[in-house]
Design an enzyme around this catalytic site. Sequence first.
Site, short mmCIF file in Angstrom:
data_model
loop_
_atom_site.label_atom_id
_atom_site.label_comp_id
_atom_site.label_asym_id
_atom_site.label_seq_id
_atom_site.Cartn_x
_atom_site.Cartn_y
_atom_site.Cartn_z
N LYS A 124 23.50 20.54 -19.60
CA LYS A 124 22.98 19.59 -18.62
C LYS A 124 22.69 18.23 -19.27
CE LYS A 124 18.40 19.69 -17.47
NZ LYS A 124 17.80 18.36 -17.60
N ARG A 143 14.33 12.17 -13.52
CA ARG A 143 14.04 11.02 -14.39
C ARG A 143 15.30 10.49 -15.07
NH1 ARG A 143 9.49 9.79 -16.20
NH2 ARG A 143 10.52 9.16 -18.12
N ARG A 164 5.66 9.97 -19.81
CA ARG A 164 7.07 9.66 -20.00
C ARG A 164 7.48 8.26 -19.56
NH1 ARG A 164 10.61 14.87 -18.50
NH2 ARG A 164 12.02 14.01 -20.04
N PRO A 165 6.99 7.24 -20.23
CA PRO A 165 7.39 5.87 -19.88
C PRO A 165 8.83 5.57 -20.30
CG PRO A 165 5.99 5.86 -21.83
CD PRO A 165 6.11 7.29 -21.39
N VAL A 166 9.36 4.42 -19.84
CA VAL A 166 10.70 4.00 -20.27
C VAL A 166 10.63 2.62 -20.94
CG1 VAL A 166 12.04 5.37 -18.61
CG2 VAL A 166 11.24 3.09 -17.95
N ASP A 167 9.44 2.29 -21.46
CA ASP A 167 9.24 0.96 -22.06
C ASP A 167 10.23 0.68 -23.20
OD1 ASP A 167 7.70 3.10 -23.24
OD2 ASP A 167 6.82 1.63 -24.60
N LEU A 168 10.59 1.70 -23.96
CA LEU A 168 11.48 1.47 -25.10
C LEU A 168 12.90 1.14 -24.64
CD1 LEU A 168 10.17 4.33 -27.44
CD2 LEU A 168 9.53 1.91 -27.46
N ASP A 202 12.25 21.50 -25.73
CA ASP A 202 12.79 22.21 -24.56
C ASP A 202 12.89 23.73 -24.78
OD1 ASP A 202 12.95 19.88 -23.16
OD2 ASP A 202 15.13 19.70 -23.21
N ILE A 259 5.98 16.30 -29.07
CA ILE A 259 6.82 15.34 -28.32
C ILE A 259 6.15 14.90 -27.01
CG2 ILE A 259 9.12 14.92 -27.32
CD1 ILE A 259 9.43 15.51 -30.24
C1 UD1 Z 1 15.18 14.08 -23.19
C2 UD1 Z 1 15.67 15.34 -22.51
C3 UD1 Z 1 14.51 16.31 -22.33
C4 UD1 Z 1 13.84 16.57 -23.66
C5 UD1 Z 1 13.46 15.27 -24.36
C6 UD1 Z 1 12.94 15.47 -25.76
C7 UD1 Z 1 17.50 14.54 -21.13
C8 UD1 Z 1 18.01 14.23 -19.76
N1 UD1 Z 1 16.24 14.96 -21.20
O1 UD1 Z 1 14.20 13.47 -22.35
O2 UD1 Z 1 15.02 17.51 -21.78
O3 UD1 Z 1 12.66 17.33 -23.45
O4 UD1 Z 1 14.62 14.41 -24.46
O5 UD1 Z 1 13.86 16.15 -26.55
O6 UD1 Z 1 18.22 14.46 -22.10
N2 UD1 Z 1 8.87 7.67 -24.85
C9 UD1 Z 1 8.15 6.48 -24.74
N3 UD1 Z 1 8.80 5.38 -24.23
C10 UD1 Z 1 10.11 5.41 -23.87
C11 UD1 Z 1 10.84 6.61 -24.00
C12 UD1 Z 1 10.19 7.72 -24.50
O7 UD1 Z 1 6.97 6.43 -25.05
O8 UD1 Z 1 10.63 4.38 -23.42
C13 UD1 Z 1 8.20 8.90 -25.37
C14 UD1 Z 1 8.11 10.01 -24.33
O9 UD1 Z 1 7.00 9.86 -23.48
C15 UD1 Z 1 8.02 11.22 -25.23
C16 UD1 Z 1 8.90 10.85 -26.43
O10 UD1 Z 1 9.01 9.44 -26.39
O11 UD1 Z 1 6.71 11.42 -25.66
C17 UD1 Z 1 10.29 11.44 -26.42
O12 UD1 Z 1 10.87 11.26 -25.14
P1 UD1 Z 1 12.44 11.09 -24.90
O13 UD1 Z 1 13.19 11.54 -26.09
O14 UD1 Z 1 12.69 9.72 -24.39
O15 UD1 Z 1 12.68 12.12 -23.72
P2 UD1 Z 1 13.75 11.97 -22.59
O16 UD1 Z 1 14.89 11.19 -23.12
O17 UD1 Z 1 13.10 11.51 -21.33
#
Ligand code: UD1
Length: 419
Positions: A22, A93, A122-126, A306, A328
């Site tokens: 997936k 998401r 789970r923000p997307v700021d990065l 996961d 995480i």
């Molecule tokens: C992806 C996977 C998810 C998995 C996760 C971690 C997909 C579709 N989903 O989720 O199944 O559990 O990786 O292996 O592939 N963060 C920030 N700012 C950001 C982005 C992330 O603070 O802009 C933080 C998140 O809150 C979290 C950490 O970084 O604590 C890792 O998250 P991330 O790797 O981005 O997870 P996803 O990509 O959403």
Amino acid sequence: MDKLVIEGGYELNGSIRVSGAKNAALPILAAVILADGEFRISEAPELVDISTMLKLLEELGISSHRDGKTVILNSKFDKEKIEAPYELVKTMRASVLTLGPLLARKGRARVSLPGGCAIGERPVDLHLKALEAMGAEITVEYGYVEAACEKLKGAEITFDIVTVTGTENIMMAAALAEGETVLRNAAQEPEVVDLARFLKKMGADIDGEGTKEIRIKGVKTLNNVDYTVMPDRIEAGTFMCCVAAAGGNLELTNVPLHEMRSTLNKLKESGLNIDKLDDTTINVTKTKPLSATDITTLPYPGFPTDMQAQFMAVMACSKGVSVATETIFENRFMHVAELKRMGAEIKLKDKSAIIQGTDTLTGAPVMASDLRASASLVIAGLMAEGETHISRLYHLDRGYENFVDKLTAVGAKLKRVKE
Ligand code: UD1
């Protein structure tokens, strides 16, 4: 709404083929935005999340249909179709993965801001910071990310935290940007590598995928291609945990063995027998009670977050005290309260769950809170005495293809019923 009724205590014997991943299929489908023409994506699992991504692509001018395990997409450039609406993003998401490709191809994107979810904020700021570094103007208004640029420009980006979809989003954006982009502290997850392979087949110039530093030289155009998605390491690991819980002798085929060493090592450490039959086939048997094993979730190649919930269900009935530490996501222990309702002895302390193995679990009505928590409850139900009723089954349908049928075929007693 459906719920799942499991009668515990039956061993699993037979063979299961693991489906396409997936989390590899989702970014690959989003990357179709980057070029015109017909794409044939094989091993795209039949799941609610994949249907959601296809609906979203439809909104963006990309039609698709399924032919068995293959999704056939027809990508046509339409400069006006740039919006990922709230109705779709709120259910998944990973919709945010359309942001990078839209911006790179159409110079504009309007993507609903994903909210928090059960496992954390789970923000997307990065993602946004990196796109700004590439020259995009971004505002967040009325719940939407509005992004625009003349032409994205290559940039040097160091991620503060390792982010999987963040790395994927920027890799896709950079593929069509002007000049070179360097991603540091990039995610090394196999699904990132699978996306890079796909993009390279389309004509992208990418180097270093699978390491912490990825270099992408932007190209002018990309082409439509056919591609086969890698197998799902989390699904494979989940079935291994099912045997660890219920016992039996299960052959698993289409397993991405090289990409799941940390999961294999931990299950072996706990005493599960895993024999490699060939590069993608294993035999999993349980010949003795398993013993306590500690895990700490980390970005790849560490133990995957996961798999944490599923592993914890196994540890609930293993000999001794195990500690599961989640680094995480800040709130990924929603399954603990439900496992405790089934008799598991678990205490939470900061980022860790301390699990005292018990001899048996007992069936109970429980509620799934997220995708992997649902799988954890199924694993617990397979070994529990009596019946387990799992409600909110839609979480499971988001991420496991034919889960109930696959388990039923190897001897588990479980059925879907209307609540
Ligand atoms: C992806 C996977 C998810 C998995 C996760 C971690 C997909 C579709 N989903 O989720 O199944 O559990 O990786 O292996 O592939 N963060 C920030 N700012 C950001 C982005 C992330 O603070 O802009 C933080 C998140 O809150 C979290 C950490 O970084 O604590 C890792 O998250 P991330 O790797 O981005 O997870 P996803 O990509 O959403």
